[in-house]
Motif scaffolding. Structure first.
Motif, PDB file in Angstrom:
ATOM      1  N   PHE A  43       1.138   3.426  -0.668  1.00  0.00           N
ATOM      2  CA  PHE A  43       1.025   2.037  -0.212  1.00  0.00           C
ATOM      3  C   PHE A  43       1.367   1.015  -1.286  1.00  0.00           C
ATOM      4  CE2 PHE A  43      -1.906   4.539   2.411  1.00  0.00           C
ATOM      5  CZ  PHE A  43      -1.434   4.232   3.674  1.00  0.00           C
TER       6      PHE A  43
ATOM      7  N   PRO B 139       7.635  -4.813  -5.161  1.00  0.00           N
ATOM      8  CA  PRO B 139       6.546  -4.505  -4.227  1.00  0.00           C
ATOM      9  C   PRO B 139       7.088  -3.941  -2.920  1.00  0.00           C
ATOM     10  CG  PRO B 139       6.944  -6.869  -4.300  1.00  0.00           C
ATOM     11  CD  PRO B 139       7.800  -6.256  -5.377  1.00  0.00           C
ATOM     12  N   ARG B 140       6.217  -3.283  -2.162  1.00  0.00           N
ATOM     13  CA  ARG B 140       6.610  -2.739  -0.859  1.00  0.00           C
ATOM     14  C   ARG B 140       6.832  -3.888   0.137  1.00  0.00           C
ATOM     15  NH1 ARG B 140       5.271   2.817  -0.714  1.00  0.00           N
ATOM     16  NH2 ARG B 140       5.384   3.501  -2.879  1.00  0.00           N
TER      17      ARG B 140
ATOM     18  N   LYS C 217       0.116  -3.020 -12.629  1.00  0.00           N
ATOM     19  CA  LYS C 217       0.771  -2.396 -11.479  1.00  0.00           C
ATOM     20  C   LYS C 217       1.815  -1.378 -11.903  1.00  0.00           C
ATOM     21  CE  LYS C 217       0.089  -6.348  -8.399  1.00  0.00           C
ATOM     22  NZ  LYS C 217       0.726  -7.338  -7.496  1.00  0.00           N
TER      23      LYS C 217
ATOM     24  N   GLY D  99       6.454  -6.388   3.468  1.00  0.00           N
ATOM     25  CA  GLY D  99       5.242  -7.019   3.980  1.00  0.00           C
ATOM     26  C   GLY D  99       4.513  -6.187   5.017  1.00  0.00           C
TER      27      GLY D  99
ATOM     28  N   GLN E 206      -0.189   0.159  -4.058  1.00  0.00           N
ATOM     29  CA  GLN E 206      -1.308  -0.599  -4.615  1.00  0.00           C
ATOM     30  C   GLN E 206      -1.444  -0.313  -6.109  1.00  0.00           C
ATOM     31  OE1 GLN E 206      -2.973  -2.757  -2.572  1.00  0.00           O
ATOM     32  NE2 GLN E 206      -1.504  -2.100  -1.021  1.00  0.00           N
TER      33      GLN E 206
ATOM     34  N   PHE F  25      -1.624  -0.671   5.391  1.00  0.00           N
ATOM     35  CA  PHE F  25      -2.661  -0.310   4.432  1.00  0.00           C
ATOM     36  C   PHE F  25      -4.045  -0.758   4.897  1.00  0.00           C
ATOM     37  CE2 PHE F  25      -5.110  -1.435   0.543  1.00  0.00           C
ATOM     38  CZ  PHE F  25      -5.307  -0.142   0.078  1.00  0.00           C
ATOM     39  N   LYS F  26      -4.136  -1.919   5.531  1.00  0.00           N
ATOM     40  CA  LYS F  26      -5.425  -2.402   6.040  1.00  0.00           C
ATOM     41  C   LYS F  26      -5.959  -1.467   7.126  1.00  0.00           C
ATOM     42  CE  LYS F  26      -4.476  -7.254   4.978  1.00  0.00           C
ATOM     43  NZ  LYS F  26      -4.170  -8.604   5.509  1.00  0.00           N
TER      44      LYS F  26
ATOM     45  N   CYS G  95       3.926  -3.179   5.014  1.00  0.00           N
ATOM     46  CA  CYS G  95       3.123  -2.144   4.364  1.00  0.00           C
ATOM     47  C   CYS G  95       1.685  -2.614   4.163  1.00  0.00           C
ATOM     48  CB  CYS G  95       3.752  -1.764   3.022  1.00  0.00           C
ATOM     49  SG  CYS G  95       2.976  -0.361   2.205  1.00  0.00           S
ATOM     50  N   ASP G  96       1.486  -3.912   3.938  1.00  0.00           N
ATOM     51  CA  ASP G  96       0.138  -4.441   3.754  1.00  0.00           C
ATOM     52  C   ASP G  96      -0.706  -4.272   5.009  1.00  0.00           C
ATOM     53  OD1 ASP G  96       0.543  -5.178   1.140  1.00  0.00           O
ATOM     54  OD2 ASP G  96       1.184  -7.214   1.635  1.00  0.00           O
TER      55      ASP G  96
ATOM     56  N   CYS H 297       3.572   4.053   4.310  1.00  0.00           N
ATOM     57  CA  CYS H 297       4.715   3.165   4.102  1.00  0.00           C
ATOM     58  C   CYS H 297       5.930   3.993   3.702  1.00  0.00           C
ATOM     59  CB  CYS H 297       4.404   2.137   3.013  1.00  0.00           C
ATOM     60  SG  CYS H 297       2.998   1.069   3.397  1.00  0.00           S
TER      61      CYS H 297
ATOM     62  N   LYS I 234      -6.826  -2.083  -8.139  1.00  0.00           N
ATOM     63  CA  LYS I 234      -7.165  -2.490  -6.771  1.00  0.00           C
ATOM     64  C   LYS I 234      -7.614  -1.297  -5.943  1.00  0.00           C
ATOM     65  CE  LYS I 234      -5.423  -4.884  -2.659  1.00  0.00           C
ATOM     66  NZ  LYS I 234      -4.272  -5.563  -2.020  1.00  0.00           N
TER      67      LYS I 234
END
Length: 586
Positions: A274, A433-434, A197, A436, A276, A442-443, A438-439, A337, A280
């Protein structure tokens, strides 16, 4: 290649602009013309061999460049001991620019490190592009010559759909390679302090190129090249005198350059916007976007076959899918994000949203006495969610652990955070990490991305049919080759730059996400908007041409009927009943 560009950029410490040049494949249109006069399957086999040689050449720098040494704020590479390191008190340079090496020492270092070996990647990719040249134009024209006209669209869609398996497997392999450290087998992985990452991480980018290198033995055939060469320029003149073809070339040029730019830097976009990881991002593109392309291509072919659409219908489908995919792409602009929170870069050391592009902003009262270098990017994360560019800049006094498990303690800058105060004065290796939310964003972005990819791919086969049905049959291979040639050959917002091993600016470690998003998507939008406008003009010309052809056909039919009636009248006047009966039958 698309799944490896980020790793290549980091491994050779080159800017994104140079990566764009390396990624461009070079096409030779003459192969498409002369290949149409030869045994096309044999020419395609020769192209595959050339591609294999290019892939092998692309991977060779890894074996001559030496081990990868990522930048770190620590003065030495860490081992498996629990030795205590004092980041704030380590003897670093006190300012960002005072340890710049001389030109002579930099030149000697770069020669030793082999930093210019990216040229072999460039040459290998060029060779791979040359070998790729005959595959699509000769393959499609060969297929069109030996299939019924009503089945051509479906067959082309089948071939392209099966061909998508290659990129899909390539992205999957690229995702795996991005998770494996570049020098696996040559270094102790427990001593590596970064993970996949981290923006300094480099995977085994070279492995995929070696896996793709295979050999075939082509057959040979005696041909008269001199006669074919004499006919080349007249054929080229006939091709470009067709008013639809240059317009189709221009439309494809703009659209494909927009697509290539987007797919090349899409993994980096997903990383920076985002949060990632590279592996990934590559895996999601290979497992979701590429299958959507395959499904879209076969769907477009089935639509053309089911409704028996001609060139006008194919142009209508291509135009509609192009406009719809552009509208879906526009929605993606609003899905993003917030910036990664890094003290001194995107927020202040107190956690306030103050963006600054000045290197001096990375120095604060909490780390003033630490004599930290501002060049290195060695991020650490606090429990409050705020990242720091290095343990030294976080004001850390001691450390425990080794490798990826190292933790730094008594970090004075962590205590200055007022937005989300943390009672824990420790930081861990790696960027935070970004949030929550942001997830979820991203989806939604991935769902819109897959939908747009599918809709856009639905217009791929109709676009081919428009080209094939708008030119003379003997010019199909040349037309497809010229299209590929012209499209391929004509076609930053960094907050923290990395530092090369030998000094100087390396690859970008952290982008200002909003500026990166606007710049990246703005360029793609401009190209796709122009492409849609050109498709509109092209559709108008195709409809006008079809109307003229229909009028000529009706006129010719009408002239034939009038001639028959006049002849029957003459025969009747002459009383020749037998001839009149024969004429009526005809």
């Amino acid at each position: 290649m698309k799944s490896s560009v980020t790793q290549i950029e980091r491994r050779f410490d080159i800017p994104s602009s140079l990566i764009g040049v390396i990624d461009g494949s070079f096409e030779i249109a003459f192969v498409s013309y002369f290949g149409a006069k030869l045994h096309r399957p044999r020419i395609i086999a020769m192209g595959c061999i050339i591609m294999a040689l290019g892939s092998f050449l692309t991977a060779t720098p890894h074996f001559f460049q030496g081990l990868y040494k990522y930048e770190t704020s620590m003065s030495h590479r860490l081992d498996n001991t629990t030795e205590t390191i004092l980041p704030c008190l380590t003897n670093h340079s006190t300012v960002a620019e005072d340890d710049t090496p001389s030109e002579a020492s930099r030149a000697a270092c770069e020669k030793e490190a082999g930093s210019s070996m990216w040229v072999y990647v460039f040459l290998g990719n060029m060779l791979r592009g040359i070998g790729e040249t005959p595959i699509t134009p000769l393959g499609v024209s060969y297929l069109d010559d030996f299939s019924r006209e009503e089945n051509t669209a479906f067959y082309i869609a089948c071939v392209q759909t099966v061909g998508i398996l290659g990129p899909m497997l390539g992205f999957m392999l690229g995702s795996f390679c991005a998770k494996v450290y570049v020098d696996i087998g040559f270094v102790d992985l427990d001593s590596v302090t970064i993970n996949d990452k981290d923006s300094r991480w480099v995977g085994v980018w070279w492995l995929g190129f070696l896996k793709s290198a295979a050999e075939e033995k082509p057959a040979e055939k005696d041909v008269n090249f001199s006669e074919m060469a004499k006919d080349f320029l007249p054929s080229l003149r006939r091709l470009f005198s067709n008013r639809v073809f240059p317009l189709l070339i221009l439309t494809s040029l703009v659209a494909v350059n927009g697509f290539v730019g987007m797919i090349t830097f899409k993994p980096k976009y997903m990383e920076q916007i985002f949060g990632q990881s590279a592996s990934k991002a590559i895996f999601l593109i290979g497992s979701m976007n590429i299958p959507a392309v395959a499904l879209g291509i076969i769907t477009g072919g089935l639509v053309l076959k089911r409704f028996r659409l001609g060139v006008v219908g194919a142009a209508r489908v291509a135009l509609c899918t192009s406009v719809c995919s552009f509208l879906i792409l526009l929605v993606q602009f609003f899905l993003h994000c917030d910036n990664a929170e890094v003290a001194g870069l995107t927020v202040s050391y107190q956690g306030l949203p103050e963006v600054s592009y000045q290197p001096g902003s990375m120095v604060s009262g909490c780390n003033m006495g630490c004599t930290c270098t501002l060049k290195h990017w060695d991020p650490v994360c606090s429990s409050s969610g705020l990242s720091y560019a290095s343990p030294c800049l976080a004001g850390c006094q001691t450390s425990t652990g080794a490798g990826k498990e190292m933790v730094f303690h008594n970090c004075t800058c962590v205590g200055e955070t007022v937005v989300r105060p943390s009672g824990n004065m420790s930081v861990a290796l790696g960027q935070c990490p970004r949030p929550g939310s942001c997830d979820f964003t991203f989806k939604i972005y991935m769902a819109m991305s897959v939908m747009g990819t599918f809709v856009s791919a639905c217009g791929g086969t109709p676009g081919y049919i428009v080209l094939l049905r708008s030119i003379q049959p003997d010019l199909k291979s040349l037309a497809l080759g010229m299209q590929t040639l012209i499209v391929r050959t004509l076609g930053e917002t960094c907050l923290k730059w990395g530092t090369k091993r030998c000094g100087g600016r390396g690859a970008c470690r952290l982008y200002e996400s909003n500026a990166f998003r606007m710049t990246f998507l703005g360029l793609v939008y401009a190209l796709y908007l122009l492409s849609n406008l050109l498709w509109g003009v092209l559709y108008y010309h195709i409809v006008q041409r079809a109307k003229k052809a229909s009028l000529r056909k009706q006129s010719k039919k009408g002239n034939g009927v009038e001639a028959a009636e006049r002849r029957a009248s003459v025969l009747m006047q002459n009383g020749d009943k037998d001839d009149l009966d024969r004429e009526s039958t005809i």
